[in-house]
Scaffold this active site. Structure first.
Site, PDB file in Angstrom:
ATOM      1  N   PHE A 214      -1.708  -4.894   3.215  1.00 53.91           N
ATOM      2  CA  PHE A 214      -0.959  -4.002   2.521  1.00 53.91           C
ATOM      3  C   PHE A 214      -1.540  -4.015   1.115  1.00 53.91           C
ATOM      4  O   PHE A 214      -1.552  -4.967   0.461  1.00 53.91           O
ATOM      5  CB  PHE A 214       0.477  -4.234   2.448  1.00 53.91           C
ATOM      6  CG  PHE A 214       1.236  -3.205   1.717  1.00 53.91           C
ATOM      7  CD1 PHE A 214       1.731  -2.180   2.313  1.00 53.91           C
ATOM      8  CD2 PHE A 214       1.186  -2.959   0.153  1.00 53.91           C
ATOM      9  CE1 PHE A 214       2.589  -1.181   1.728  1.00 53.91           C
ATOM     10  CE2 PHE A 214       1.856  -2.137  -0.563  1.00 53.91           C
ATOM     11  CZ  PHE A 214       2.630  -1.125   0.296  1.00 53.91           C
ATOM     12  N   ASP A 323      -6.523  -9.912  -3.631  1.00 54.24           N
ATOM     13  CA  ASP A 323      -5.218  -8.988  -3.911  1.00 54.24           C
ATOM     14  C   ASP A 323      -4.055 -10.062  -4.112  1.00 54.24           C
ATOM     15  O   ASP A 323      -3.574 -10.424  -3.166  1.00 54.24           O
ATOM     16  CB  ASP A 323      -5.076  -7.904  -3.022  1.00 54.24           C
ATOM     17  CG  ASP A 323      -3.476  -7.187  -3.348  1.00 54.24           C
ATOM     18  OD1 ASP A 323      -2.773  -7.702  -4.254  1.00 54.24           O
ATOM     19  OD2 ASP A 323      -3.422  -6.028  -2.638  1.00 54.24           O
ATOM     20  N   LYS A 354       3.782  -7.515  -9.809  1.00 56.66           N
ATOM     21  CA  LYS A 354       4.898  -8.137  -9.134  1.00 56.66           C
ATOM     22  C   LYS A 354       5.634  -9.504 -10.503  1.00 56.66           C
ATOM     23  O   LYS A 354       5.900  -8.960 -11.422  1.00 56.66           O
ATOM     24  CB  LYS A 354       4.863  -8.817  -7.873  1.00 56.66           C
ATOM     25  CG  LYS A 354       4.858  -7.820  -6.949  1.00 56.66           C
ATOM     26  CD  LYS A 354       5.173  -8.077  -5.448  1.00 56.66           C
ATOM     27  CE  LYS A 354       4.756  -6.737  -4.386  1.00 56.66           C
ATOM     28  NZ  LYS A 354       5.959  -6.146  -3.927  1.00 56.66           N
ATOM     29  N   THR A 378      -3.401   6.668 -19.671  1.00 47.75           N
ATOM     30  CA  THR A 378      -2.677   6.959 -20.848  1.00 47.75           C
ATOM     31  C   THR A 378      -2.565   5.671 -21.253  1.00 47.75           C
ATOM     32  O   THR A 378      -2.821   5.225 -22.490  1.00 47.75           O
ATOM     33  CB  THR A 378      -1.471   7.738 -20.765  1.00 47.75           C
ATOM     34  OG1 THR A 378      -1.844   8.964 -19.987  1.00 47.75           O
ATOM     35  CG2 THR A 378      -0.814   8.004 -21.986  1.00 47.75           C
TER      36      THR A 378
HETATM   37  O1  PSZ Z   1       6.757  -0.439   0.639  1.00 47.81           O
HETATM   38  C1  PSZ Z   1       6.084  -0.645  -0.306  1.00 47.81           C
HETATM   39  O2  PSZ Z   1       5.427   0.453  -1.293  1.00 47.81           O
HETATM   40  C2  PSZ Z   1       5.969  -1.883  -0.964  1.00 47.81           C
HETATM   41  S1  PSZ Z   1       6.912  -3.231  -0.198  1.00 47.81           S
HETATM   42  C3  PSZ Z   1       5.928  -4.481  -0.787  1.00 47.81           C
HETATM   43  C4  PSZ Z   1       5.107  -3.805  -1.705  1.00 47.81           C
HETATM   44  C5  PSZ Z   1       5.174  -2.580  -1.287  1.00 47.81           C
HETATM   45  N1  PSZ Z   1       4.141  -4.621  -2.283  1.00 47.81           N
HETATM   46  C6  PSZ Z   1       3.256  -4.236  -3.211  1.00 47.81           C
HETATM   47  C7  PSZ Z   1       1.809  -4.679  -2.903  1.00 47.81           C
HETATM   48  C8  PSZ Z   1       1.592  -5.833  -2.382  1.00 47.81           C
HETATM   49  O3  PSZ Z   1       2.199  -6.596  -1.819  1.00 47.81           O
HETATM   50  C9  PSZ Z   1       0.035  -6.137  -2.384  1.00 47.81           C
HETATM   51  C10 PSZ Z   1      -0.454  -7.475  -1.782  1.00 47.81           C
HETATM   52  N2  PSZ Z   1      -0.872  -5.455  -3.078  1.00 47.81           N
HETATM   53  C11 PSZ Z   1      -0.471  -4.208  -3.568  1.00 47.81           C
HETATM   54  C12 PSZ Z   1       0.604  -3.847  -3.702  1.00 47.81           C
HETATM   55  C13 PSZ Z   1       1.150  -2.610  -4.396  1.00 47.81           C
HETATM   56  O4  PSZ Z   1       1.819  -2.975  -5.481  1.00 47.81           O
HETATM   57  P1  PSZ Z   1       2.791  -1.711  -6.347  1.00 47.81           P
HETATM   58  O5  PSZ Z   1       4.065  -1.516  -5.172  1.00 47.81           O
HETATM   59  O6  PSZ Z   1       3.240  -2.238  -7.654  1.00 47.81           O
HETATM   60  O7  PSZ Z   1       1.888  -0.451  -6.416  1.00 47.81           O
END
Ligand code: PSZ
Length: 496
Positions: A214, A323, A354, A378
């Site tokens: 992910f 990541d 996070k 931006t």
């Molecule tokens: O359902 C969702 O959109 C979720 S639930 C948990 C996440 C997103 N985690 C975000 C995440 C991550 O766990 C890793 C390893 N890489 C990138 C991301 C993306 O981060 P955000 O959500 O801040 O864009």
């Protein structure tokens, strides 16, 4: 300069200077109290309760948000305890999808904006790529560079994890194209063709990612996300290559040969895919991998796996991106999970968000783009988030939170292992680093029932993958919280 503007305004409005100055300080000095942390959960209604349900129906008039679990009373939530709008006090081991570093309403965070300069940084949000404030370089250096992975001397802040990865991918592709061009400037054909998404200006390049990974939901990061179909279906995405991430048998010490073979299989597959990409396209310019595949089910990789991947990246001179969006900021007992892997050198890029409170990426200086405006938007981040992160990092140091996390993590993992031995029909594959722990259930249905029943007894936990319960507490989760969680889980298991 700023106060000069305020004073000239005050002269126009006729308010004496000193009054305005006093007003600003009194706002900034507002003191927010943190009540003591509860000692145990206290449940008053089912969750979601009547107030949550009413609020959900209000919200539903404006957006489709059936993902909402319950509405939260952020005034009453404290430390490891989240309090919902119906007054239910729950031990929170999920913490806003793993993004609460030092618990709710920590005094260090509540007082972070108690100065005029911090308040001004918050309200005058700059476009950091063009008009940073005088203290921006110092702030980046003192806060983000104080925890930079060794060897990564470049940093750029971003808004979220997804856009950190998007920009990291651009760096990979720029690096590749820079080598292809051999130092010459962009030519006319490249400049024109990129405007209509055609080669050679828009080259056929890709990023290798792994099944179960992910990396976010924006277009390129979503192309690298493979955890659940609902994230992707109906969205047109680049058809980039995907390879296998190891799937181990647990307990690890009983399946050494099998798990080593799994590492070798996955490494050989990744190398094949990279090698073939040069013949068939799109050409892979980098690899993105989570240190622990989180959303996809808390799949761990061995040191050998992560070291082997780095060797392959070096062999093909492609970029190794780790990541750390979910693992970074301390939950594994180190600020960066990849510090456990004993890599020969740092990965080329590390992305975060996070628990780090600001998104962003660290990278090696060889990846610095040669032209301005190529890694840009931006805001390019938010100075206010660095003020909070500064308070978080100071608290981690002053309260020894990495050591505390390692201690409570040991209690958690030992306790989970004990429970799986006592309830082998329901639980298996306990695993974790620090408090970043998980355990599998025999079925998805059992997992969901356990999560629901845990909530009924006052524990808010989360799931991941098909059958895993994952633990993502804050760094202020102590041994007593681990014991409390394990007792509640045992109560639930005994009820089956
Ligand atoms: O359902 C969702 O959109 C979720 S639930 C948990 C996440 C997103 N985690 C975000 C995440 C991550 O766990 C890793 C390893 N890489 C990138 C991301 C993306 O981060 P955000 O959500 O801040 O864009």
């Amino acid at each position: 300069m700023i106060s000069g503007r305020i004073f000239s305004l005050s002269n126009r409005t006729g308010i004496p200077k000193f009054q305005l100055t006093r007003k600003l300080s009194s706002v900034a000095a507002t003191k927010l109290e943190t009540p003591p942390e509860p000692t145990e959960p206290r449940m008053l209604t089912a969750v979601p309760g009547p107030k949550s349900k009413q609020l959900h129906s209000d919200l539903s008039k404006m957006q489709s948000m059936d993902s909402v679990h319950f509405f939260v009373d952020y005034d009453a939530s404290v430390g490891n305890y989240i309090v919902d709008v119906d007054g239910n006090t729950m031990l929170d081991v999920f913490t806003q999808i793993s993004s609460v570093p030092i618990g709710y309403n920590h005094p260090a965070l509540l007082s972070a904006f108690n100065s005029d300069s911090a308040m001004r940084a918050l309200v005058n949000r700059p476009a950091l790529g063009v008009y940073p404030g005088a203290d921006w370089a110092t702030r980046l250096n003192q806060v983000l560079m104080s925890v930079a992975p060794q060897g990564l001397d470049q940093v750029t802040t971003m808004m979220c994890g997804s856009c950190s990865n998007e920009n990291a991918f651009k760096l990979m592709h720029f690096y590749h194209m820079e080598k292809e061009r051999g130092g010459r400037a962009f030519n006319q054909q490249e400049m024109e063709s990129c405007m209509i998404n055609q080669a050679p200006g828009t080259p056929d390049l890709s990023v290798l990612s792994f099944h179960g990974g992910f990396h976010g939901r924006t277009a390129a990061s979503l192309a690298c996300t493979h955890s659940k179909y609902i994230h992707k279906i109906d969205v047109p995405l680049a058809q980039w290559q995907v390879s296998d991430f190891p799937r181990y048998k647990y307990p690890l010490d009983q399946f050494v040969a099998e798990n080593n073979a799994e590492d070798e299989r996955c490494l050989a597959m990744a190398e094949d895919v990279i090698h073939n990409s040069r013949k068939t396209g799109p050409t892979i310019t980098g690899v993105i991998v989570e240190p622990i595949q989180a959303e996809g089910g808390d799949h761990h990789g061995s040191n050998r796996w992560f070291q082997g991947l780095q060797d392959i990246c070096k062999k093909y001179d492609i970029i190794y991106l780790i990541d750390e969006v979910q693992t970074g900021g301390g939950p594994t007992g180190k600020i960066w999970c990849h510090e456990w892997f004993e890599l020969a050198e740092s990965p080329d890029i590390v992305t975060f968000s996070k628990k780090m409170l600001t998104g962003g990426l660290y990278h090696k200086s060889k990846l610095r783009p040669k032209q301005p405006y190529r890694i840009f938007n931006t805001w390019v981040g938010d100075p206010g988030k660095l003020i909070l992160l500064d308070a978080v990092l100071k608290t981690i140091r002053s309260e020894n939170l990495l050591e505390e996390t390692s201690k409570s993590g040991t209690v958690l993992l030992d306790g989970l292992t004990d429970l799986q031995n006592r309830f082998p029909g329901y639980l298996n594959s306990a695993r974790g680093r620090g408090t970043f722990c998980a355990i599998n259930c025999d079925t998805t249905d059992r997992r969901d029932k356990i999560l629901n029943q845990l909530r009924e007894v006052g524990v808010h936990a989360g799931g991941c993958g098909d059958t895993a319960i994952r633990l993502r507490p804050a760094l202020v989760f102590k041994e007593q919280h681990a014991h409390l969680f394990l007792n509640k889980l045992e109560t639930v298991l005994k009820s089956f």
